[in-house]
Enzyme design. Structure first.
Site, PDB file in Angstrom:
ATOM      1  N   ARG A 106       1.170  48.864  29.831  1.00 53.11           N
ATOM      2  CA  ARG A 106       0.874  47.955  28.728  1.00 53.11           C
ATOM      3  C   ARG A 106      -0.230  46.956  29.091  1.00 53.11           C
ATOM      4  NH1 ARG A 106       4.015  45.708  24.501  1.00 53.11           N
ATOM      5  NH2 ARG A 106       3.083  43.721  23.992  1.00 53.11           N
ATOM      6  N   TYR A 211       8.618  58.007  31.652  1.00 49.05           N
ATOM      7  CA  TYR A 211       7.335  58.735  31.650  1.00 49.05           C
ATOM      8  C   TYR A 211       6.374  58.190  32.709  1.00 49.05           C
ATOM      9  CZ  TYR A 211       6.001  55.043  28.102  1.00 49.05           C
ATOM     10  OH  TYR A 211       5.772  53.888  27.402  1.00 49.05           O
ATOM     11  N   ASP A 290       3.776  42.144  14.818  1.00 46.80           N
ATOM     12  CA  ASP A 290       5.181  41.752  14.958  1.00 46.80           C
ATOM     13  C   ASP A 290       5.527  40.489  14.182  1.00 46.80           C
ATOM     14  OD1 ASP A 290       5.781  43.863  16.572  1.00 46.80           O
ATOM     15  OD2 ASP A 290       6.488  42.677  18.267  1.00 46.80           O
TER      16      ASP A 290
HETATM   17  P1  FAD Z   1       2.579  40.174  20.541  1.00 44.98           P
HETATM   18  O1  FAD Z   1       2.179  41.262  21.456  1.00 44.98           O
HETATM   19  O2  FAD Z   1       3.948  39.601  20.679  1.00 44.98           O
HETATM   20  O3  FAD Z   1       1.500  39.005  20.681  1.00 44.98           O
HETATM   21  C1  FAD Z   1       1.695  37.742  20.105  1.00 44.98           C
HETATM   22  C2  FAD Z   1       0.819  36.747  20.853  1.00 44.98           C
HETATM   23  O4  FAD Z   1       0.850  35.502  20.159  1.00 44.98           O
HETATM   24  C3  FAD Z   1       1.299  36.455  22.277  1.00 44.98           C
HETATM   25  O5  FAD Z   1       0.214  36.564  23.159  1.00 44.98           O
HETATM   26  C4  FAD Z   1       1.863  35.041  22.185  1.00 44.98           C
HETATM   27  O6  FAD Z   1       1.742  34.334  23.409  1.00 44.98           O
HETATM   28  C5  FAD Z   1       0.974  34.441  21.100  1.00 44.98           C
HETATM   29  N1  FAD Z   1       1.581  33.313  20.380  1.00 44.98           N
HETATM   30  C6  FAD Z   1       2.832  33.214  19.890  1.00 44.98           C
HETATM   31  N2  FAD Z   1       3.017  32.034  19.273  1.00 44.98           N
HETATM   32  C7  FAD Z   1       1.845  31.351  19.374  1.00 44.98           C
HETATM   33  C8  FAD Z   1       1.409  30.065  18.930  1.00 44.98           C
HETATM   34  N3  FAD Z   1       2.221  29.229  18.238  1.00 44.98           N
HETATM   35  N4  FAD Z   1       0.141  29.687  19.192  1.00 44.98           N
HETATM   36  C9  FAD Z   1      -0.709  30.511  19.884  1.00 44.98           C
HETATM   37  N5  FAD Z   1      -0.334  31.731  20.343  1.00 44.98           N
HETATM   38  C10 FAD Z   1       0.928  32.152  20.083  1.00 44.98           C
HETATM   39  N6  FAD Z   1       4.850  49.567  20.686  1.00 44.98           N
HETATM   40  C11 FAD Z   1       4.146  50.734  20.735  1.00 44.98           C
HETATM   41  O7  FAD Z   1       3.241  50.939  19.910  1.00 44.98           O
HETATM   42  N7  FAD Z   1       4.409  51.672  21.697  1.00 44.98           N
HETATM   43  C12 FAD Z   1       5.407  51.509  22.630  1.00 44.98           C
HETATM   44  O8  FAD Z   1       5.611  52.384  23.482  1.00 44.98           O
HETATM   45  C13 FAD Z   1       6.182  50.300  22.589  1.00 44.98           C
HETATM   46  N8  FAD Z   1       7.184  50.075  23.486  1.00 44.98           N
HETATM   47  C14 FAD Z   1       7.910  48.921  23.418  1.00 44.98           C
HETATM   48  C15 FAD Z   1       8.986  48.721  24.318  1.00 44.98           C
HETATM   49  C16 FAD Z   1       9.760  47.562  24.247  1.00 44.98           C
HETATM   50  C17 FAD Z   1      10.936  47.389  25.170  1.00 44.98           C
HETATM   51  C18 FAD Z   1       9.438  46.565  23.274  1.00 44.98           C
HETATM   52  C19 FAD Z   1      10.264  45.299  23.183  1.00 44.98           C
HETATM   53  C20 FAD Z   1       8.375  46.753  22.390  1.00 44.98           C
HETATM   54  C21 FAD Z   1       7.617  47.933  22.441  1.00 44.98           C
HETATM   55  N9  FAD Z   1       6.556  48.162  21.540  1.00 44.98           N
HETATM   56  C22 FAD Z   1       5.854  49.333  21.584  1.00 44.98           C
HETATM   57  C23 FAD Z   1       6.240  47.166  20.497  1.00 44.98           C
HETATM   58  C24 FAD Z   1       5.064  46.305  20.870  1.00 44.98           C
HETATM   59  O9  FAD Z   1       5.231  45.746  22.139  1.00 44.98           O
HETATM   60  C25 FAD Z   1       4.869  45.188  19.838  1.00 44.98           C
HETATM   61  O10 FAD Z   1       5.054  45.686  18.548  1.00 44.98           O
HETATM   62  C26 FAD Z   1       3.462  44.626  19.940  1.00 44.98           C
HETATM   63  O11 FAD Z   1       3.274  44.020  21.196  1.00 44.98           O
HETATM   64  C27 FAD Z   1       3.177  43.615  18.825  1.00 44.98           C
HETATM   65  O12 FAD Z   1       1.891  43.075  19.011  1.00 44.98           O
HETATM   66  P2  FAD Z   1       1.487  41.709  18.338  1.00 44.98           P
HETATM   67  O13 FAD Z   1       0.070  41.495  18.724  1.00 44.98           O
HETATM   68  O14 FAD Z   1       1.877  41.716  16.901  1.00 44.98           O
HETATM   69  O15 FAD Z   1       2.443  40.624  19.013  1.00 44.98           O
END
Ligand code: FAD
Length: 370
Positions: A106, A211, A290
């Site tokens: 990741r 994997y 997310d």
């Molecule tokens: P995030 O990656 O959560 O990023 C949010 C960012 O916002 C973070 O950097 C955080 O620090 C920042 N932030 C939060 N609040 C604030 C604030 N108030 N001010 C400034 N910054 C802030 N997905 C896949 O596609 N394939 C996989 O194989 C997969 N495996 C997974 C396995 C597990 C166990 C889990 C839990 C999840 C998995 N996922 C997978 C899902 C994936 O990790 C998430 O869906 C993805 O990371 C979402 O991305 P995002 O950018 O929306 O949020």
């Protein structure tokens, strides 16, 4: 002049969006609460629907060199190893869906996407406290007392989104009562014992997915889902107890036992989810990834959905100059699909038997009618 777009969150979704918009000449500023990016022990799957987006920012060749391209994605019975369903990957998958299926670390994926974003536009240690729509602008205030003004704001701030909270109220995501133990470790610790390319071992009330995450097959990843209703702690750095983990999978197939015996260390992560939200938009503010559609990871599609969101949002911003209208169009284009993936993930039946996966992997965010 193009609008100044603020993105809260430099996760996979926020950075993909920043890279796509910057490539098209938008003025983008990313605000991230963390002080640095860490390479924690986790793998990630990137299916064709996500890779078709990452290709646009020039990452396909890089991923071919740094990620593992499995030949099959197996689903086996937990004890006997009998095959329940086998998804054929490799060249056949690539030909069918127009892009490969990658397994990688990741942290490597995050770093690759970050490398495509102008470093001057990423502002670390900026934790958003509050936003306010004011006419044609959005005013931002941060925990450190600073402020910013943008023309449009994207909340890519993850499952505990501050922006979602302000838009829709302060309810918490639902703890599923289950935890994910996960880690990556050197394959050399297996002393020559080899495992499948990628397998989900389906137990009665628990599972483990194992994997490789490098083309050389020198690093192994696993992630579990185990019932532990009393353990509710969400931190990337929380450690799990190896003895407890091994006991939770005693009786599983030899491949599982060997992997758990060899792994030196493990992280533990509570699994949360939400139902689809009533809205993702508030005038010049919209949610992505997310923050608006968190899901349990049982289809490995959470990050893929955030990446698809980034492509569709880029397209509507290019075509529709009225920001509130563009955001409404984005939500309308994306919600049905992401809700279906959330609900399908929730059931945890994906690929437990012969499964139609065309609707997931065949999606092309560049071709969706906008
Ligand atoms: P995030 O990656 O959560 O990023 C949010 C960012 O916002 C973070 O950097 C955080 O620090 C920042 N932030 C939060 N609040 C604030 C604030 N108030 N001010 C400034 N910054 C802030 N997905 C896949 O596609 N394939 C996989 O194989 C997969 N495996 C997974 C396995 C597990 C166990 C889990 C839990 C999840 C998995 N996922 C997978 C899902 C994936 O990790 C998430 O869906 C993805 O990371 C979402 O991305 P995002 O950018 O929306 O949020």
């Amino acid at each position: 002049m193009k609008n100044r777009i603020g993105i809260i969150g430099a996760g996979i979704g926020g950075l993909t969006l920043a890279a796509l918009l910057q490539k098209r000449g938008f003025d983008v500023a990313v605000f991230e609460q963390a002080s640095k990016f860490a390479r924690v022990g986790a793998g990630i799957q990137q299916s064709a629907n996500a890779v078709k987006v990452l290709r646009d920012i020039g990452l396909e060749d890089h991923l071919r060199n740094t990620a593992f391209c499995p030949q099959t994605w197996n689903n086996r019975e937990w004890d006997t190893g009998v095959m329940k369903h086998e998804l054929t990957l490799g060249a056949a998958y690539e030909e069918k869906y127009g892009a490969p299926y990658f397994l990688l670390h990741r942290g490597d994926l995050h770093a690759a996407i970050a490398s495509k974003v102008d470093p001057q536009s990423i502002h670390l240690q900026k934790k958003l406290k509050h936003y306010s729509n004011q006419g044609d602008q959005v005013h931002l205030s941060f925990e450190d007392g600073t402020t910013e003004v943008v023309d449009a704001l994207i909340g890519a701030d993850g499952i505990h989104s501050k922006i979602r909270e302000q838009m829709l109220g302060a309810d918490q995501p639902r703890f599923t009562g289950r935890v994910a133990y996960r880690t990556t470790f050197p394959a050399s610790l297996m002393n020559g014992y080899t495992i499948d390319d990628c397998t989900k071992w389906w137990g009665i009330d628990r599972h483990i997915v194992i994997y490789y995450v490098t083309p050389q097959k020198d690093e192994i990843y696993f992630v579990t889902s185990v019932p532990e209703p009393e353990w509710n702690n969400e931190s990337w750095s929380a450690k799990g107890d190896l003895g407890e983990l091994r006991r939770a999978f005693s009786g599983f197939h030899e491949q599982v036992q060997r992997v758990l015996a060899a792994c030196p260390d493990v992280h533990k992560w509570s699994l949360y989810e939400r139902d689809p939200l009533p809205t993702w938009c508030d005038q010049r503010v919209v949610l992505l990834g997310d923050s608006c559609h968190p899901m349990v990871p049982y289809m490995a599609q959470g990050a893929a959905m955030a990446i698809e969101d980034a492509a569709v949002l880029t397209r509507v911003l290019e075509q529709e100059p009225e920001i509130p209208l563009a955001f409404q169009q984005f939500e309308a284009l994306r919600k049905e699909r992401t809700s279906k993936v959330q609900l399908t993930s929730h059931k945890n039946q994906w690929m437990s038997q012969r499964t139609d996966s065309d609707w997931v992997y065949g999606y092309d965010a560049w071709a969706v009618e906008a």
